[in-house]
Design a protein around this motif. Structure first.
Motif, PDB file in Angstrom:
ATOM      1  N   MET A  78      -1.267   8.391  -9.766  1.00  0.00           N
ATOM      2  CA  MET A  78      -1.095   6.932  -9.719  1.00  0.00           C
ATOM      3  C   MET A  78      -0.420   6.528  -8.410  1.00  0.00           C
ATOM      4  O   MET A  78       0.608   7.073  -8.026  1.00  0.00           O
ATOM      5  CB  MET A  78      -0.177   6.494 -10.868  1.00  0.00           C
ATOM      6  N   ILE A  79      -1.021   5.556  -7.756  1.00  0.00           N
ATOM      7  CA  ILE A  79      -0.426   5.045  -6.516  1.00  0.00           C
ATOM      8  C   ILE A  79       0.436   3.830  -6.883  1.00  0.00           C
ATOM      9  O   ILE A  79      -0.056   2.903  -7.522  1.00  0.00           O
ATOM     10  CB  ILE A  79      -1.542   4.638  -5.522  1.00  0.00           C
ATOM     11  N   SER A  88      -6.712   2.290  -6.432  1.00  0.00           N
ATOM     12  CA  SER A  88      -7.097   3.471  -7.210  1.00  0.00           C
ATOM     13  C   SER A  88      -7.003   4.670  -6.270  1.00  0.00           C
ATOM     14  O   SER A  88      -6.950   4.505  -5.050  1.00  0.00           O
ATOM     15  CB  SER A  88      -8.518   3.303  -7.744  1.00  0.00           C
ATOM     16  N   SER A  89      -7.008   5.892  -6.822  1.00  0.00           N
ATOM     17  CA  SER A  89      -6.910   7.073  -5.956  1.00  0.00           C
ATOM     18  C   SER A  89      -8.273   7.415  -5.390  1.00  0.00           C
ATOM     19  O   SER A  89      -9.281   7.285  -6.084  1.00  0.00           O
ATOM     20  CB  SER A  89      -6.395   8.272  -6.754  1.00  0.00           C
ATOM     21  N   ASN A 132     -11.514   9.461  -4.520  1.00  0.00           N
ATOM     22  CA  ASN A 132     -12.133  10.567  -5.254  1.00  0.00           C
ATOM     23  C   ASN A 132     -12.852  11.530  -4.305  1.00  0.00           C
ATOM     24  O   ASN A 132     -12.918  11.291  -3.096  1.00  0.00           O
ATOM     25  CB  ASN A 132     -13.082  10.023  -6.330  1.00  0.00           C
ATOM     26  N   LEU A 146     -10.899   1.012  -2.540  1.00  0.00           N
ATOM     27  CA  LEU A 146      -9.771   1.424  -3.389  1.00  0.00           C
ATOM     28  C   LEU A 146      -9.064   0.245  -4.050  1.00  0.00           C
ATOM     29  O   LEU A 146      -8.387   0.405  -5.064  1.00  0.00           O
ATOM     30  CB  LEU A 146      -8.739   2.196  -2.559  1.00  0.00           C
ATOM     31  N   VAL A 161      -1.379   4.844   0.775  1.00  0.00           N
ATOM     32  CA  VAL A 161      -2.315   5.611  -0.054  1.00  0.00           C
ATOM     33  C   VAL A 161      -2.228   7.093   0.321  1.00  0.00           C
ATOM     34  O   VAL A 161      -2.143   7.962  -0.548  1.00  0.00           O
ATOM     35  CB  VAL A 161      -3.759   5.086   0.121  1.00  0.00           C
ATOM     36  N   ASN A 206       1.024   8.668  -0.934  1.00  0.00           N
ATOM     37  CA  ASN A 206       1.112   8.795  -2.398  1.00  0.00           C
ATOM     38  C   ASN A 206       0.020   9.656  -3.025  1.00  0.00           C
ATOM     39  O   ASN A 206      -0.004   9.824  -4.244  1.00  0.00           O
ATOM     40  CB  ASN A 206       1.122   7.403  -3.046  1.00  0.00           C
ATOM     41  N   THR A 207      -0.890  10.183  -2.204  1.00  0.00           N
ATOM     42  CA  THR A 207      -1.938  11.028  -2.774  1.00  0.00           C
ATOM     43  C   THR A 207      -1.958  12.416  -2.122  1.00  0.00           C
ATOM     44  O   THR A 207      -2.831  13.221  -2.417  1.00  0.00           O
ATOM     45  CB  THR A 207      -3.337  10.378  -2.621  1.00  0.00           C
ATOM     46  N   ASN A 208      -1.016  12.680  -1.227  1.00  0.00           N
ATOM     47  CA  ASN A 208      -0.963  13.996  -0.589  1.00  0.00           C
ATOM     48  C   ASN A 208       0.303  14.728  -0.995  1.00  0.00           C
ATOM     49  O   ASN A 208       1.381  14.135  -1.008  1.00  0.00           O
ATOM     50  CB  ASN A 208      -0.990  13.853   0.936  1.00  0.00           C
ATOM     51  N   PRO A 234      -9.306  10.444   2.909  1.00  0.00           N
ATOM     52  CA  PRO A 234      -9.286  11.667   2.083  1.00  0.00           C
ATOM     53  C   PRO A 234     -10.156  12.767   2.704  1.00  0.00           C
ATOM     54  O   PRO A 234     -11.177  12.470   3.313  1.00  0.00           O
ATOM     55  CB  PRO A 234      -9.890  11.190   0.757  1.00  0.00           C
TER      56      PRO A 234
END
Ligand SMILES: [Zn+2]
Length: 265
Positions: free
Chosen positions: A1-2, A18-19, A21, A47, A75, A78-80, A262
């Motif tokens: 979750m971001i 959203s994250s 994909n 996103l 983003v 918060n996703t790495n 990503p």
């Protein structure tokens, strides 16, 4: 979750991302390096849960350049799992230091502004204008212009980019300012209307506006519209120097949007 993201230019505007994909990482594996502003717009819109393809006002093209950089980093951070980068720099002490920086530290220096355009100002009897922030659509337009740079034409195009960098932050009264396409058209038309002296006044007003309205991450926007991030101050690692003897260094990082997309590792 971001976690929810608040636009640095407007504390009432909250964005849910959203994250990214795996398919997105695959799609972005083959990118055109020179079109990163346009790619960033598409990525952030994909996103953004409230993005509506039929409503241009919901696009990240309407966010400021600083909003967009902060959003990309937000983003990414918060996703790495390891949001670090390593680099080396030549310190004032004379040595080269190798450092590891945490993107979170850059995000901590985040400043929240509430940007408005300026009051209407009279430039001449017939020209009245307002200064507006440097938006994503303007950043994208300058990127398109930079694509045309070749060695032979360089001077003319460089001068044109510097002029547009200023004019795209101006809203002229009486012109159609309802869409960013019309804002770009107005700016192009004004190149044949304004005198050099009038343009100089507008340049000063735009620079003053940008200095008085810092927001987002610590950064510098060049005359050509390219953004450089500044890291928080980094202390000298030379053990022979006393604390405080060498001024801490803020590193300059040329911001490349594609670095924060990503990736499939
Ligand atoms: Zn040092």
């Amino acid at each position: 979750m971001i976690p929810q993201f608040t636009l640095p230019s407007n504390d009432k505007k909250h964005i849910e991302f959203s994250s990214p994909n795996i398919q997105m990482a695959i799609d972005y594996a083959d990118l055109v390096a020179d079109m990163e502003c346009e790619i960033a717009t598409g990525y952030l819109d994909k996103l953004n849960i409230s993005f509506d393809i039929n409503d241009k006002n919901t696009s990240s093209a309407t966010w400021t350049a600083q909003d967009r950089i902060a959003a990309l980093l937000w983003v990414f951070y918060n996703t790495n799992e390891e949001p670090f980068f390593s680099t080396s720099y030549k310190c004032q002490c004379g040595e080269t230091h190798h450092v590891e920086c945490d993107w979170g530290d850059l995000l901590e220096e985040f400043s929240q502004g509430n940007l408005n355009q300026t009051q209407e100002t009279r430039l001449t009897d017939s020209i009245v204008y307002k200064v507006t922030p440097f938006y994503g659509w303007a950043e994208q337009h300058l990127e398109m212009m930079r694509l045309d740079l070749t060695e032979e034409q360089e001077k003319g195009i460089l001068a044109d980019i510097k002029v547009m960098r200023v004019l795209l932050q101006i809203e002229f009264k009486g012109a159609d300012n309802s869409t960013f396409e019309s804002r770009i058209e107005n700016a192009v038309k004004m190149k044949s209307t304004l005198s050099l002296a009038e343009f100089k006044v507008l340049t000063e007003k735009v620079n003053e506006y940008n200095t008085l309205n810092p927001h987002g991450l610590n950064s510098i926007v060049s005359e050509l519209g390219e953004v450089t991030l500044l890291t928080p101050p980094i202390d000298c690692a030379n053990k022979e120097k006393e604390a405080g003897e060498v001024e801490p260094t803020r590193l300059r990082l040329h911001f490349r949007g594609n670095d924060y997309l990503p990736k499939v590792n």
